[in-house]
Design a protein around this motif. Structure first.
Motif, short mmCIF file in Angstrom:
data_model
loop_
_atom_site.label_atom_id
_atom_site.label_comp_id
_atom_site.label_asym_id
_atom_site.label_seq_id
_atom_site.Cartn_x
_atom_site.Cartn_y
_atom_site.Cartn_z
N ARG A 2 56.82 -6.60 12.88
CA ARG A 2 56.65 -5.77 14.04
C ARG A 2 58.24 -5.19 14.28
N THR A 4 61.06 -3.14 15.16
CA THR A 4 62.46 -3.01 15.80
C THR A 4 62.49 -2.05 16.47
N GLN A 7 63.89 1.29 15.54
CA GLN A 7 62.79 2.11 14.68
C GLN A 7 62.17 1.88 14.28
#
Length: 119
Positions: A2, A4, A7
């Protein structure tokens, strides 16, 4: 894996950069009609304030670089609008972009200060 939080903010920033460019460069006929030109300046300020806030959250290690890059981006969009033949580049739009960047940067500073633990 996944992404962050940082991001996701970077993805939101770059998607916003693209959306703003497209909305700024398509023919006016494809956009919703505006009641007054002051709203146009508000849209510029809001759009660039949003970009500044996201950009500074995403790349907070170089805040001045982000501010200068966004001002240059606003100038390039105005020049491109003038070159399209169906849009107009305006100094007042560029000024509204700059005001938006300053507002977005100010909000970023407040968020940063509130989220930094006091010693």
């Amino acid at each position: 894996m996944r992404p962050t939080g940082i991001q996701l903010i970077r993805i939101a920033f770059w998607c916003s950069v693209i959306v703003l460019a497209v909305a700024s460069l398509v023919p006016v006929d494809l956009l919703p009609q505006q009641a007054a030109s002051i709203w146009d300046k508000g849209q510029h300020a809001f759009g660039f304030g949003w970009l500044a806030l996201l950009g500074l959250l995403a790349y907070s290690h170089k805040p001045w670089t982000m501010v200068i890059a966004l001002l240059a981006y606003g100038g390039v969009i105005e020049l491109l609008q003038a070159a399209t033949g169906w849009r107009y580049g305006e100094w007042l739009d560029f000024l509204a972009d700059g005001i938006g960047v300053v507002i977005g940067a100010a909000i970023w500073l407040v968020v940063r200060r509130l989220s930094t633990p006091q010693t």
